[in-house]
Design a protein around this motif. Structure first.
Motif, PDB file in Angstrom:
ATOM      1  N   HIS A 172     -75.553 103.857 -80.445  1.00  0.00           N
ATOM      2  CA  HIS A 172     -74.593 104.955 -80.583  1.00  0.00           C
ATOM      3  C   HIS A 172     -74.763 105.840 -81.807  1.00  0.00           C
ATOM      4  N   TYR A 235     -65.370 110.429 -91.664  1.00  0.00           N
ATOM      5  CA  TYR A 235     -64.889 109.763 -90.455  1.00  0.00           C
ATOM      6  C   TYR A 235     -64.769 110.793 -89.341  1.00  0.00           C
ATOM      7  N   GLU A 237     -63.231 112.870 -86.234  1.00  0.00           N
ATOM      8  CA  GLU A 237     -61.949 113.318 -85.704  1.00  0.00           C
ATOM      9  C   GLU A 237     -61.816 113.038 -84.211  1.00  0.00           C
ATOM     10  N   GLY A 238     -62.948 112.927 -83.512  1.00  0.00           N
ATOM     11  CA  GLY A 238     -62.900 112.652 -82.086  1.00  0.00           C
ATOM     12  C   GLY A 238     -62.671 113.904 -81.257  1.00  0.00           C
ATOM     13  N   THR A 239     -62.292 113.707 -80.020  1.00  0.00           N
ATOM     14  CA  THR A 239     -62.137 114.816 -79.084  1.00  0.00           C
ATOM     15  C   THR A 239     -60.673 115.139 -78.831  1.00  0.00           C
ATOM     16  N   ALA A 320     -68.086 113.942 -83.144  1.00  0.00           N
ATOM     17  CA  ALA A 320     -68.757 112.727 -83.622  1.00  0.00           C
ATOM     18  C   ALA A 320     -69.921 113.110 -84.526  1.00  0.00           C
ATOM     19  N   ASN A 340     -70.653 108.561 -80.044  1.00  0.00           N
ATOM     20  CA  ASN A 340     -69.352 107.993 -79.696  1.00  0.00           C
ATOM     21  C   ASN A 340     -68.434 108.127 -80.916  1.00  0.00           C
ATOM     22  N   PRO A 341     -67.373 108.905 -80.825  1.00  0.00           N
ATOM     23  CA  PRO A 341     -66.502 109.101 -82.000  1.00  0.00           C
ATOM     24  C   PRO A 341     -65.733 107.857 -82.419  1.00  0.00           C
ATOM     25  N   GLU A 342     -65.809 106.801 -81.645  1.00  0.00           N
ATOM     26  CA  GLU A 342     -65.094 105.574 -81.998  1.00  0.00           C
ATOM     27  C   GLU A 342     -65.930 104.661 -82.890  1.00  0.00           C
ATOM     28  N   VAL A 343     -67.162 105.056 -83.171  1.00  0.00           N
ATOM     29  CA  VAL A 343     -67.991 104.273 -84.098  1.00  0.00           C
ATOM     30  C   VAL A 343     -67.325 104.249 -85.457  1.00  0.00           C
ATOM     31  N   GLU A 344     -67.183 103.066 -86.036  1.00  0.00           N
ATOM     32  CA  GLU A 344     -66.503 102.924 -87.320  1.00  0.00           C
ATOM     33  C   GLU A 344     -67.448 103.209 -88.477  1.00  0.00           C
TER      34      GLU A 344
END
Length: 348
Positions: A172, A235, A237-239, A320, A340-344
């Motif tokens: 990812h 970090y 922001e996502g979608t 992302a 993937n915007p959920e990657v930490e």
């Protein structure tokens, strides 16, 4: 190519060293890209990952205990493999110390050169000399997972450096995870035109785009208040509409065609120091969430060196994707790119 002692080295010298290591460990058959051609020994497309395997096999049990870790190893900094910082030691042993042999230092040097495009080698060595006295003086490494397996990554750290070689085994993310680069070419406080800074041309390219904007666009792109985010705040922001509202600056989608064309040149300038496979991965991650059209570009009035309106601090950000350029008092760049915007993220 320059050795740490400043002497020019050719590929034959390097292969002579790494070939001996590989053969000594019984590894010749595991390195199909490296061939010994009699007296005319040459290096054939060895990769940072194949050289990581050579390095790993050369390490003594004591060395492995100090610098080799499980894939998900954690310490006080969290998941160590994913950590990124502006100036840090991932392990306690500097490459220039007698903890490593000359052969091992040479292998790491060639891993670094494999991650970086050849035309950037001289500039990276300049950065290392200016910031820490030269390659290895304040650089340390760690290897996560087992080389040759489907999970392995070498991380190289130091002042103004976090680089990774993972052979795309880390899912990812581009670059194997977040990276950092920077340069203080003329001391801690640089002059407004950043003389000698190898990364300042990136900011010049971005500022050229700012000059292409009309008055209304410049007003949208320039952030006066609130101030710019913390430099390590990369970090995602996502979608979604709410996430898009959090992005500062002007939407790239609103630019004219010639402005978008120059924005592509800015992106190319940002990724040009890195090997082609990493460049391709950045573009692929970006395209998955709408490409540059899904990003915002922000310039920050804060810390404008010389008050010359050549913005030292700016940020390109998407769902992302974050590329944060901080040019005052010297250059720091924080990079986090994923599909993937959920990657930490583990930064600090």
């Amino acid at each position: 190519m320059l050795l740490p002692n400043g002497r020019n080295a050719n590929r034959r010298e390097f292969l002579s060293q790494t070939g001996k290591l590989a053969l000594g460990a019984g590894l010749a058959a595991t390195l199909p890209n490296v061939r010994l051609l009699g007296a005319e020994a040459k290096q054939k497309e060895s990769t940072p990952e194949s050289l990581t395997k050579v390095l790993y096999e050369s390490l003594s049990p004591k060395q492995r205990e100090a610098v080799c870790f499980d894939w998900d190893h954690e310490d006080g900094r969290g998941l160590l493999r994913t950590h990124v910082s502006a100036n840090w030691d991932i392990t306690e042993q500097y490459l220039a110390s007698d903890f490593y042999t000359d052969d091992q230092r040479e292998i790491v040097r060639h891993i670094l050169e494999g991650i970086i495009q050849p035309e950037w080698h001289e500039r990276i060595y300049k950065q290392l000399k200016d910031d820490s006295g030269g390659f290895g003086k304040q650089n340390s490494i760690a290897i996560f997972g087992e080389p040759g397996s489907d999970k392995c990554e070498l991380v190289l750290t130091g002042r103004h450096m976090t680089l990774r070689a993972d052979g795309n085994t880390t899912p990812h993310v581009a670059f194997g995870g977040p990276i950092f680069y920077g340069h203080a070419a003329q001391g801690f406080d640089e002059k407004p035109d950043h003389p000698g800074n190898v990364f300042w041309p990136q900011a010049k390219a971005a500022n050229k785009l700012y000059q292409m904007l009309d008055g209304e666009q410049q007003e949208a792109a320039l952030v006066r208040n609130p101030k710019m985010p913390a430099e390590d705040d990369v970090y995602f922001e996502g979608t979604g509409e709410k996430a898009a509202k959090e992005l500062q600056g002007i939407p790239i989608a609103q630019l004219a065609s010639d402005q978008k064309e120059h924005m592509q040149k800015v992106l190319k300038k940002l990724i040009e120091p890195y090997r082609q496979s990493d460049q391709d991965e950045v573009v692929a991650c970006l395209d998955k969430f709408g490409g540059l059209d899904a990003c915002h570009l922000a310039f920050y009035e804060e810390d404008d060196l010389g008050k010359d309106r050549v913005w030292d601090n700016w940020r390109l950000e998407g769902p992302a994707f974050v590329w944060h350029f901080r040019g005052a008092p010297h250059v720091h760049c924080w990079v986090n790119v994923a599909d993937n915007p959920e990657v930490e993220l583990n930064a600090g």
